[in-house]
Motif scaffolding. Structure first.
Motif, PDB file in Angstrom:
ATOM      1  N   ARG A   1       0.808  -5.716  -4.645  1.00 54.03           N
ATOM      2  CA  ARG A   1       0.130  -4.780  -5.546  1.00 54.03           C
ATOM      3  C   ARG A   1      -1.184  -5.370  -6.052  1.00 54.03           C
ATOM      4  O   ARG A   1      -2.217  -4.698  -6.069  1.00 54.03           O
ATOM      5  CB  ARG A   1       1.041  -4.449  -6.721  1.00 54.03           C
ATOM      6  N   ASP A   2      -1.168  -6.630  -6.422  1.00 54.65           N
ATOM      7  CA  ASP A   2      -2.363  -7.263  -6.987  1.00 54.65           C
ATOM      8  C   ASP A   2      -3.457  -7.472  -5.948  1.00 54.65           C
ATOM      9  O   ASP A   2      -4.647  -7.359  -6.264  1.00 54.65           O
ATOM     10  CB  ASP A   2      -1.989  -8.609  -7.610  1.00 54.65           C
ATOM     11  N   GLU A   3      -3.048  -7.788  -4.721  1.00 56.60           N
ATOM     12  CA  GLU A   3      -4.019  -8.153  -3.687  1.00 56.60           C
ATOM     13  C   GLU A   3      -4.344  -7.001  -2.736  1.00 56.60           C
ATOM     14  O   GLU A   3      -5.214  -7.128  -1.881  1.00 56.60           O
ATOM     15  CB  GLU A   3      -3.490  -9.347  -2.872  1.00 56.60           C
TER      16      GLU A   3
ATOM     17  N   GLU B   1       4.115 -18.324  -2.214  1.00 51.64           N
ATOM     18  CA  GLU B   1       2.679 -18.336  -2.457  1.00 51.64           C
ATOM     19  C   GLU B   1       1.936 -18.736  -1.191  1.00 51.64           C
ATOM     20  O   GLU B   1       0.884 -18.171  -0.865  1.00 51.64           O
ATOM     21  CB  GLU B   1       2.347 -19.284  -3.600  1.00 51.64           C
TER      22      GLU B   1
ATOM     23  N   GLY C   1       7.996 -14.469   0.989  1.00 51.87           N
ATOM     24  CA  GLY C   1       7.425 -14.213  -0.325  1.00 51.87           C
ATOM     25  C   GLY C   1       6.880 -15.398  -1.064  1.00 51.87           C
ATOM     26  O   GLY C   1       6.610 -15.316  -2.265  1.00 51.87           O
TER      27      GLY C   1
ATOM     28  N   THR D   1      18.844  -7.800 -10.349  1.00 46.74           N
ATOM     29  CA  THR D   1      17.709  -7.056 -10.905  1.00 46.74           C
ATOM     30  C   THR D   1      18.122  -5.776 -11.601  1.00 46.74           C
ATOM     31  O   THR D   1      17.288  -5.100 -12.204  1.00 46.74           O
ATOM     32  CB  THR D   1      16.699  -6.717  -9.802  1.00 46.74           C
TER      33      THR D   1
ATOM     34  N   ALA E   1       7.321 -10.132  -1.740  1.00 46.47           N
ATOM     35  CA  ALA E   1       6.281 -10.450  -2.726  1.00 46.47           C
ATOM     36  C   ALA E   1       5.579  -9.168  -3.149  1.00 46.47           C
ATOM     37  O   ALA E   1       4.353  -9.037  -3.045  1.00 46.47           O
ATOM     38  CB  ALA E   1       5.287 -11.462  -2.161  1.00 46.47           C
ATOM     39  N   ALA E   2       6.339  -8.214  -3.678  1.00 52.13           N
ATOM     40  CA  ALA E   2       5.784  -6.907  -4.027  1.00 52.13           C
ATOM     41  C   ALA E   2       4.702  -7.005  -5.093  1.00 52.13           C
ATOM     42  O   ALA E   2       3.697  -6.273  -5.035  1.00 52.13           O
ATOM     43  CB  ALA E   2       6.897  -5.978  -4.489  1.00 52.13           C
ATOM     44  N   ASP E   3       4.887  -7.876  -6.064  1.00 47.36           N
ATOM     45  CA  ASP E   3       3.880  -8.010  -7.121  1.00 47.36           C
ATOM     46  C   ASP E   3       2.552  -8.497  -6.554  1.00 47.36           C
ATOM     47  O   ASP E   3       1.481  -7.982  -6.916  1.00 47.36           O
ATOM     48  CB  ASP E   3       4.374  -8.963  -8.208  1.00 47.36           C
ATOM     49  N   ARG E   4       2.611  -9.487  -5.660  1.00 49.20           N
ATOM     50  CA  ARG E   4       1.371  -9.984  -5.061  1.00 49.20           C
ATOM     51  C   ARG E   4       0.729  -8.917  -4.182  1.00 49.20           C
ATOM     52  O   ARG E   4      -0.501  -8.803  -4.122  1.00 49.20           O
ATOM     53  CB  ARG E   4       1.645 -11.243  -4.219  1.00 49.20           C
TER      54      ARG E   4
ATOM     55  N   ALA F   1       3.665  -3.624   0.850  1.00 49.66           N
ATOM     56  CA  ALA F   1       5.020  -4.089   0.556  1.00 49.66           C
ATOM     57  C   ALA F   1       5.968  -2.950   0.889  1.00 49.66           C
ATOM     58  O   ALA F   1       5.678  -1.785   0.597  1.00 49.66           O
ATOM     59  CB  ALA F   1       5.159  -4.494  -0.905  1.00 49.66           C
TER      60      ALA F   1
END
Length: 309
Positions: free
Chosen positions: A242-244, A216, A214, A50, A237-240, A248
């Motif tokens: 943030r969205d939900e 689904e 992480g 990354t 699953a940092a993106d999820r 994280a």
């Protein structure tokens, strides 16, 4: 001349180089360790992939070994130190090496009951597990679900949750249910119908969900089982998150870094007393680190992997 692994730039295993280097003489507040075992963690390769941090960068966050030099005024995290002492260190930079100079505050006396391989793999997984339990407020009487309970962090969560008096429902493949049982959890198989199987295993309800994988499925089942999103945490699953709107954590975040540093000494003590076990699956010569990394990243290795100089 010492040897170490570095990553020359962000990327895959093709950017890893095994090189000779001069180990710095320890300055004030530093010690030099002759590495007997280097721990391996998915973060070692993921942070290179990354592009986290500066490059070129030395690889490896934790080691165990023998002190070969002590800088002026240095005292390790567990107290006084002398040449010849057996120690472990986390979190450091450049552990995939034959010798490394590190801040003394990140070094702790190795309990005699731990092998070098166990000691070198104790603290990254252990402090991560401790923080997961902390941020969702797990306490006595809670029933929690842990996704990926047979992995390194999951196994540490199972043991630390028992100290708190919590019950753990641990998701894992059927082939790893014995691991979950060994460390005090109640295993359930992941896959279609997971939420229903967890509800059947925990009719009292699930107080918190800890996601170590992480996927689904892990996120969806956590959201379905736990109404309070402040009691759902992920390390993958940092993106999820943030969205939900759930939690994280990651070692690079200041709050995570500080908490994990604060629990190291206690985890070392508990491991020395036999209260925290580090399953080790296999050792590799340090020069074979790339083959070891392929095993670590490609499949469940059945325990921690160790690099041995």
């Amino acid at each position: 001349m010492a040897h170490r692994w570095i990553a020359t730039r962000p990327g895959g295993l093709d950017v890893f180089v095994f090189e000779e280097h001069d180990v710095p003489v320890p300055q004030a507040g530093e010690v030099t360790i002759s590495v007997r075992a280097a721990g391996m963690n998915p973060a070692d390769a993921k942070h290179v992939a990354t592009g986290a941090g500066d490059f070129p960068r030395a690889i490896g966050y934790e080691v165990a070994g023998v002190v070969t030099a002590v800088g002026p005024g240095a005292e390790i995290g567990s107290g006084p130190v002398a040449v010849g002492d057996e120690v472990l260190a986390f979190r450091i930079s450049g552990g995939w090496a034959t010798e490394v100079t590190v801040p003394a505050q990140d070094v702790f006396a190795k309990p005699p009951s731990l092998s070098f391989g166990e000691a070198a793999n104790l603290l990254l997984a252990g402090t991560t597990a401790a923080e997961m339990l902390h941020v969702v407020g797990v306490s006595r009487g809670d029933t929690i679900v842990v996704h990926g309970a047979s992995g390194a962090v999951g196994v540490s969560v199972l043991q630390q949750a028992a100290w708190l008096g919590a019950r753990v429902i641990g998701t894992a493949s059927p082939s790893n249910h014995d691991v979950v049982l060994r460390f005090g959890g109640d295993p359930v198989a992941y896959g279609e119908g997971l939420a229903e199987r967890v509800r059947a295993a925990a009719p009292e309800g699930v107080a918190a969900a800890l996601d170590c994988v992480g996927t689904e499925e892990a996120v969806a089942v956590s959201l379905a089982l736990v109404a309070d999103r402040g009691r759902i945490v992920t390390i993958a699953a940092a993106d999820r998150a943030r969205d939900e709107g759930f939690l994280a954590i990651a070692g690079a975040r200041p709050a995570s870094r500080d908490f994990r540093a604060s629990v190291r000494a206690d985890l070392v003590q508990r491991a020395g007393a036999g209260e925290l076990v580090v399953p080790v699956a296999r050792s590799f010569p340090l020069a074979d680190a790339l083959a070891a990394t392929e095993l670590l990243m490609g499949q469940h290795p059945g325990g921690k992997l160790v690099l041995v100089p």
